[in-house]
Design an enzyme around this catalytic site. Structure first.
Site, PDB file in Angstrom:
ATOM      1  CG  ASP A   1       8.467   3.372   7.989  1.00 54.81           C
ATOM      2  OD1 ASP A   1       8.698   3.099   9.281  1.00 54.81           O
ATOM      3  OD2 ASP A   1       7.481   3.552   7.515  1.00 54.81           O
TER       4      ASP A   1
ATOM      5  CB  VAL B   1      -3.073   0.247  -0.164  1.00 53.44           C
ATOM      6  CG1 VAL B   1      -2.318  -0.885  -1.338  1.00 53.44           C
ATOM      7  CG2 VAL B   1      -1.785   0.991   0.395  1.00 53.44           C
TER       8      VAL B   1
END
Ligand SMILES: *[C@@H]1O[C@H](CO)[C@@H](O)[C@H](O)[C@H]1NC(C)=O
Ligand SMILES: *[C@@H]1O[C@H](CO)[C@@H](O)[C@H](O)[C@H]1NC(C)=O
Ligand SMILES: *[C@@H]1O[C@H](CO)[C@@H](O)[C@H](O)[C@H]1NC(C)=O
Ligand SMILES: *[C@@H]1O[C@H](CO)[C@@H](O)[C@H](O)[C@H]1NC(C)=O
Length: 666
Positions: A509, A388
């Site tokens: 998740d 990211v």
């Protein structure tokens, strides 16, 4: 979104095809024009050694004892009385290459040559030797070192045939009878193919090769006939013309190279005579290739038929330019067509990624610029599913760009699931997806290397790190008020995903590092890389998928079976574990269950994170503990729905046990 339809790419092919045929027909016109306007003129030269302005020494190559001598060329020694008269050898040849055949086109030259020559016997001697030849050999001519006497300046040995560069074709005018010569007459003419043993001979009257004579030698490409005609016109004896001829093998490759030297050779031995050339004319139907005589062409052209020489050279260049140009154009067109098709296919596939979402597709350029070309400085995190980067779009809009790592199959199922799931959410506690981007290293070959497709997701930038950092890594303690706000935020997001989205979205998740925080400590659920859209319209239609997620936070039921029916209750379990971690600092469900069972009185203060130092709201803490333990109950049926969980967090009271219809929105 621009979808390139099959019709559009067909149009591309048709346009390219038209262009291609136009260029082809244009080329055709040019070639035809060149062919009709200037028919290939022959190669031609002639020298008259009696006229000094009719030849240039630059066009002639002399070897051995050959030399210009007044108004003629002596091939062997010119002084009949001196000793050097014996064992002489010499050659005179044209000093430019002569094309004989062209392997690429299969064309073979026809040629004709006429020369006036003389053989003068030594007065008062009956013995004479050895003779003179007209030859074709490898260019440039090379006089063999030991080729005097009966070897006629052609070859170093009478026993073998010349090979490779030493090969030759010769017409001999022989005055001496050797064992390999025809019997009965010393004087004869013959045709020699790389050997002094002739393939074809014609006997002549004794002492007829005496005086000045004219020979004409022709080669006709269609019949491959090599023929020599000898006229005794300048001699005193009135003999009829003599001929010798043979058919050369087809193809000529074995005999001679494509480009040859032409000229004369002669030799004397223990017996001697004079061998002289007076004039020489040579014509061929095959023009010399400009490329092979780049520096020599001007000289040659100046001395022999200037206009023709220049025309040959220019035309040769023109043809190779035209052919070269056509090849380049054809290659370029192939590349262009391939590019158009590849681009159409690529954009179609690329756009299909975004089908069904209303998300913006970003250009790779924008994404790359926003993150300074994905520089390491801009990296703000890396997870199992991608790296990211933080960045800023043109309008100073801060964003987080997630570069999706390809999975082992080189596909992007998870990427698509994430797009699909998140694309439809619009909740304050869910990280907002601004758009997506898809790029490829080289679109020309992308269909061969699909795994080179790179995908990027552009999110709103959530600036304050994630929950994991705040609980475990940052020095300042996360206060209870903030923790409680986070708990409600996550709950609210899950409630929204499970109950308000149709079809329901499972996150799959949930863990602290996937819970992002803004400056006001609003929790935002991110990383839907593993989420799937559950078809949740009726009780039985639960999707089956490979169990995924992070082990500590994963429903043990999923861990056990690998292949499981995914249910919202698995998300609820993970939610419970995260709550335990928020209130206790660690996620140890067994320890907390034991505490809850064994010490109900002191449980709340025992369970609370020691870092909080007793600074928390007891009621809120108790609610979170009760909710957390029930959420991570090993019995799936005891876990509450997210709707019930939210009600309990807000209002307290009874936490309703799970009911079969917990999935239905309240
Ligand atoms: C000599 O050669 C030149 C050039 O070929 C020609 O112009 C001239 O007429 C020739 N002279 C004689 C006497 O043949
Ligand atoms: C023979 O020469 C002529 C030119 O005179 C040429 O057009 C033809 O193609 C040649 N033939 C072969 C078989 O090379
Ligand atoms: C060569 O061609 C020229 C003119 O084109 C002609 O005068 C000459 O006789 C030819 N020579 C031979 C050997 O054919
Ligand atoms: C060769 O030719 C010359 C001149 O024509 C002549 O005088 C001589 O006798 C000839 N020699 C022989 C051996 O025939």
């Amino acid at each position: 979104m621009v979808v390139v339809s099959p019709a559009t790419s067909r149009l591309g092919i048709i346009l390219a095809g038209c262009l291609f045929s136009f260029l082809l027909s244009h080329d055709h016109v040019v070639i035809a024009h060149a062919a009709t306007a200037s028919p290939a003129p022959p190669l031609s030269f002639s020298f008259d050694f009696a006229n000094t302005s009719d030849y240039s020494l630059q066009d002639l190559r002399f070897e051995g004892d050959a030399a210009l001598n007044g108004d003629l060329v002596d091939l062997t020694c010119n002084s009949v009385e001196s000793k050097e008269n014996y064992y002489c050898k010499g050659r005179m040849s044209y000093n430019h290459p002569i094309p004989l055949y062209d392997k690429s086109t299969g064309e073979v030259a026809s040629f004709a040559t006429t020369f006036i020559f003389a053989i003068h016997l030594i007065p008062n001697r009956t013995k004479k030797g050895d003779g003179l030849t007209f030859f074709l050999s490898t260019y440039p001519s090379r006089l063999p070192p030991e080729s005097s006497s009966n070897l006629l300046g052609l070859i170093s040995s009478s026993d073998t045939s010349a090979v490779g560069e030493d090969r030759f074709v010769a017409v001999e005018f022989d005055t001496y009878s050797n064992p390999w010569d025809p019997t009965g007459a010393s004087d004869h003419i013959g045709i020699d193919l790389s050997s002094v043993t002739s393939v074809s001979t014609t006997r002549l009257p004794s002492y007829s090769l005496n005086g000045t004579m004219t020979a004409t030698i022709t080669f006709v490409n269609t019949t491959r006939t090599l023929e020599a005609i000898l006229h005794f016109d300048y001699s005193n004896h009135s003999l009829a013309a003599a001929r010798v001829k043979t058919q050369l093998p087809d193809p000529l490759d074995a005999l001679l190279p494509p480009v040859v030297a032409v000229g004369f050779s002669a030799a004397t031995g223990g017996n001697t005579e004079l061998h002289q050339i007076h004039s020489w004319s040579f014509n061929s139907t095959m023009a010399p290739r400009a490329r092979e005589t780049p520096t020599e062409t001007p000289t040659w052209a100046n001395n022999v038929q200037p206009e023709q020489g220049q025309v040959h050279a220019t035309k040769g260049r023109d043809n190779s330019l035209i052919i070269g140009g056509a090849v380049v154009v054809a290659l370029a067109l192939v590349v262009i067509i391939w590019s158009i098709l590849s681009w159409c296919r690529w954009t179609r596939t690329r756009d299909s990624f975004g089908t069904g979402t209303r998300l913006k597709r970003f250009e790779y350029r924008e994404v790359s610029t926003a993150t300074d070309g994905f520089s390491d400085k801009k990296k703000i995190g890396a997870g199992g599913f991608g790296v990211v980067y933080s960045g800023s779009l043109k309008a100073d809009q801060p964003v987080a760009v997630k570069k999706i790592l390809k999975d082992s199959r080189g596909e992007f199922k998870d990427f698509l699931a994430e797009l699909d799931a998140v694309g439809r959410t619009g909740h304050g506690n869910v990280v907002r997806l601004e758009g997506w981007c898809c790029s490829i290293n080289n679109f020309m070959f992308w269909c061969l290397h699909r795994q080179n497709v790179k995908l990027f997701l552009v999110y709103e930038l959530v600036p304050n790190g994630n929950l994991h950092e705040h609980l475990h890594e940052r020095p300042e303690v996360l206060s209870w008020a903030r923790r409680y706000k986070i708990v409600k935020g996550i709950g609210s997001a899950l409630h929204y995903l499970h109950h308000l989205c149709k079809p329901c979205i499972l996150h799959r998740d949930i863990k602290p590092s996937n819970i992002l925080l803004d400056h006001d400590f609003n929790a935002k659920l991110g990383d839907f890389g593993l989420s799937r859209v559950a078809q949740y319209d009726d009780d039985t239609s639960l999707i089956t998928a490979v169990a995924v997620g992070t082990v500590d936070y994963m429903d043990p039921l999923c861990k056990k079976h690998g292949q499981v029916k995914l249910r919202p209750s698995s998300d609820v379990y993970s939610f419970g574990i995260v709550l335990l971690e928020i209130l206790h600092g660690e996620n140890n469900p067994d320890l907390l269950r034991k505490l809850h069972r064994d010490q109900p009185e002191t449980f709340v203060s025992d369970a609370a994170d020691k870092k909080l130092d007793g600074q928390f709201d007891k009621i809120e803490m108790e609610r979170v503990i009760v909710l957390a333990l029930q959420c991570c109950d090993l019995d799936e049926s005891q876990r509450p729905s997210m709707a019930a969980a939210m009600l309990f967090l807000e209002n307290g009271g009874e936490l309703p046990p799970a009911t079969p219809d917990r999935s239905k929105p309240p």
